[in-house]
Design an enzyme around this catalytic site. Structure first.
Site, PDB file in Angstrom:
ATOM      1  N   SER A   1      44.967  46.260  47.226  1.00  0.00           N
ATOM      2  CA  SER A   1      44.703  47.142  46.090  1.00  0.00           C
ATOM      3  C   SER A   1      45.731  48.266  46.130  1.00  0.00           C
ATOM      4  CB  SER A   1      43.296  47.743  46.238  1.00  0.00           C
ATOM      5  OG  SER A   1      43.130  48.868  45.412  1.00  0.00           O
TER       6      SER A   1
ATOM      7  N   TYR B   1      37.083  52.247  51.494  1.00  0.00           N
ATOM      8  CA  TYR B   1      37.751  51.180  50.721  1.00  0.00           C
ATOM      9  C   TYR B   1      39.249  51.189  51.005  1.00  0.00           C
ATOM     10  CZ  TYR B   1      39.103  48.339  46.672  1.00  0.00           C
ATOM     11  OH  TYR B   1      39.619  47.354  45.851  1.00  0.00           O
TER      12      TYR B   1
HETATM   13  N1  NAP Z   1      38.829  45.420  39.790  1.00  0.00           N
HETATM   14  C1  NAP Z   1      39.750  46.231  40.240  1.00  0.00           C
HETATM   15  O1  NAP Z   1      40.062  47.272  39.626  1.00  0.00           O
HETATM   16  C2  NAP Z   1      40.492  45.911  41.518  1.00  0.00           C
HETATM   17  C3  NAP Z   1      41.666  46.617  41.788  1.00  0.00           C
HETATM   18  C4  NAP Z   1      42.370  46.330  42.964  1.00  0.00           C
HETATM   19  C5  NAP Z   1      41.898  45.379  43.826  1.00  0.00           C
HETATM   20  N2  NAP Z   1      40.754  44.727  43.554  1.00  0.00           N
HETATM   21  C6  NAP Z   1      40.297  43.729  44.527  1.00  0.00           C
HETATM   22  O2  NAP Z   1      40.254  42.468  43.898  1.00  0.00           O
HETATM   23  C7  NAP Z   1      39.259  41.666  44.505  1.00  0.00           C
HETATM   24  C8  NAP Z   1      38.333  41.090  43.446  1.00  0.00           C
HETATM   25  O3  NAP Z   1      37.768  42.177  42.719  1.00  0.00           O
HETATM   26  P1  NAP Z   1      37.071  41.984  41.306  1.00  0.00           P
HETATM   27  O4  NAP Z   1      37.364  43.213  40.546  1.00  0.00           O
HETATM   28  O5  NAP Z   1      37.392  40.671  40.725  1.00  0.00           O
HETATM   29  O6  NAP Z   1      35.531  42.035  41.779  1.00  0.00           O
HETATM   30  P2  NAP Z   1      34.199  41.447  41.129  1.00  0.00           P
HETATM   31  O7  NAP Z   1      34.346  41.231  39.676  1.00  0.00           O
HETATM   32  O8  NAP Z   1      33.113  42.320  41.642  1.00  0.00           O
HETATM   33  O9  NAP Z   1      34.075  40.000  41.826  1.00  0.00           O
HETATM   34  C9  NAP Z   1      33.950  39.913  43.213  1.00  0.00           C
HETATM   35  C10 NAP Z   1      33.837  38.467  43.613  1.00  0.00           C
HETATM   36  O10 NAP Z   1      33.731  38.404  45.039  1.00  0.00           O
HETATM   37  C11 NAP Z   1      32.487  37.796  45.422  1.00  0.00           C
HETATM   38  N3  NAP Z   1      32.058  38.462  46.640  1.00  0.00           N
HETATM   39  C12 NAP Z   1      31.828  39.785  46.828  1.00  0.00           C
HETATM   40  N4  NAP Z   1      31.466  40.023  48.097  1.00  0.00           N
HETATM   41  C13 NAP Z   1      31.492  38.832  48.735  1.00  0.00           C
HETATM   42  C14 NAP Z   1      31.215  38.422  50.048  1.00  0.00           C
HETATM   43  N5  NAP Z   1      30.829  39.289  50.982  1.00  0.00           N
HETATM   44  N6  NAP Z   1      31.327  37.116  50.362  1.00  0.00           N
HETATM   45  C15 NAP Z   1      31.713  36.211  49.420  1.00  0.00           C
HETATM   46  N7  NAP Z   1      31.988  36.542  48.150  1.00  0.00           N
HETATM   47  C16 NAP Z   1      31.872  37.829  47.811  1.00  0.00           C
HETATM   48  C17 NAP Z   1      31.571  37.993  44.206  1.00  0.00           C
HETATM   49  O11 NAP Z   1      30.549  37.030  44.107  1.00  0.00           O
HETATM   50  P3  NAP Z   1      29.074  37.291  44.708  1.00  0.00           P
HETATM   51  O12 NAP Z   1      28.678  38.679  44.310  1.00  0.00           O
HETATM   52  O13 NAP Z   1      28.205  36.219  44.151  1.00  0.00           O
HETATM   53  O14 NAP Z   1      29.248  37.144  46.177  1.00  0.00           O
HETATM   54  C18 NAP Z   1      32.584  37.794  43.077  1.00  0.00           C
HETATM   55  O15 NAP Z   1      32.850  36.434  42.872  1.00  0.00           O
HETATM   56  C19 NAP Z   1      38.548  42.562  45.528  1.00  0.00           C
HETATM   57  O16 NAP Z   1      39.098  42.329  46.802  1.00  0.00           O
HETATM   58  C20 NAP Z   1      38.896  43.965  45.057  1.00  0.00           C
HETATM   59  O17 NAP Z   1      38.896  44.889  46.129  1.00  0.00           O
HETATM   60  C21 NAP Z   1      40.032  44.950  42.406  1.00  0.00           C
END
Ligand code: NAP
Length: 239
Positions: free
Chosen positions: A142, A155
């Protein structure tokens, strides 16, 4: 550019957000998919879309923070596909709170998921990739992995760790023809950001998950195996 047709990808957090968008984008390239998330229900929407695309996929329920659950999930996926070609370590959780007030349980949850989750999944999938002498590992860090900000210490610590771990791993697996990349998105419009109090639905401020997915797919298609350069490029925020 290389074709991704017929490759096998494992995506953690493949049910929602960036992982889901990446699964759909890869399915359109003819990639076969193993998806991991914590709950069966969260797969419903992506399963529907992948079925409509006539994609080949398998889902496995596991908490990436739990080593035993991860081993079983990776085995289920490898039993179907054999060795993974593309591992996308995307599952992650966020937490906000001041350094002093955030309970240690919350610190542990974030570090266990965002850091140890990658360790567990990669340790389970990497031996078969090494055996195959080929592959890609894409770790999702991130912008918080490049700069700490107020209220984001846990985080940020986890995402800095992802970059350091990826750079070390990159050097270790380079002799096995495995490329490691680390991506540092800024704000992406997903459940992750929608849940925040200050979310203000400003399309100019938020990248869409589909844009991140497209970026990942385009980089996977590159033939170049200049690993360090690729990771450095991905480590500077493209968005
Ligand atoms: N959105 C942003 O602004 C942003 C920015 C920079 C980086 N990121 C990174 O990008 C990645 C994805 O983020 P996102 O925004 O797509 O999040 P999201 O929409 O909340 O989706 C998260 C996904 O991960 C799964 N998950 C969460 N905890 C888990 C665990 N302990 N074991 C297995 N699966 C798990 C969730 O499914 P379940 O809940 O069913 O497990 C879901 O499929 C993360 O690493 C986040 O830190 C996001």
């Amino acid at each position: 550019m290389q074709s991704l047709e017929g490759k096998k990808a494992l995506i953690t957090g493949g049910s929602r957000g960036i992982g889901r968008a990446t699964a759909i984008a890869l399915a359109k390239e003819g990639v076969e998919l193993g998806l991991i998330a914590r709950s069966e229900e969260s797969f419903q929407s992506v399963e529907k879309e992948l079925t409509a695309l006539d994609a080949t996929f398998v889902t496995a329920v596991a908490d990436v923070a739990n080593e035993q659950e991860v081993q079983l999930a990776v085995k289920k996926i490898e039993d179907k596909f054999g060795a993974i070609d593309i591992l996308i370590n995307n599952a992650g959780v966020g937490v906000r709170g001041s350094f002093l007030e955030l309970p240690t349980d919350e610190w542990k949850k974030v570090l266990d998921t965002n850091v140890m989750g990658i360790v567990h999944v990669t340790q389970a999938a990497l031996p078969a990739m090494i055996e195959k002498n080929k592959g890609d590992i894409v770790n999702i860090s991130s912008m918080s992995g490049l700069k700490g900000t107020e209220g984001s210490s846990a985080y940020s610590a986890s995402k800095f760790a992802v970059i350091g771990m990826s750079e070390s791993l990159m050097q270790e697996v380079r002799p096995h023809n495995i490329r490691v990349s680390v991506l540092t998105p800024s704000l992406v419009e997903t459940d992750f950001t929608r849940g925040r109090d200050n979310h203000d639905w400003n399309p100019d401020k938020y990248t869409q998950a589909e844009d991140v997915a497209e970026y990942i797919v385009n980089n996977l298609k590159l033939e170049q195996r200049t690993f360090i350069k690729t990771a450095a490029q991905w480590a500077t925020n493209p968005f």
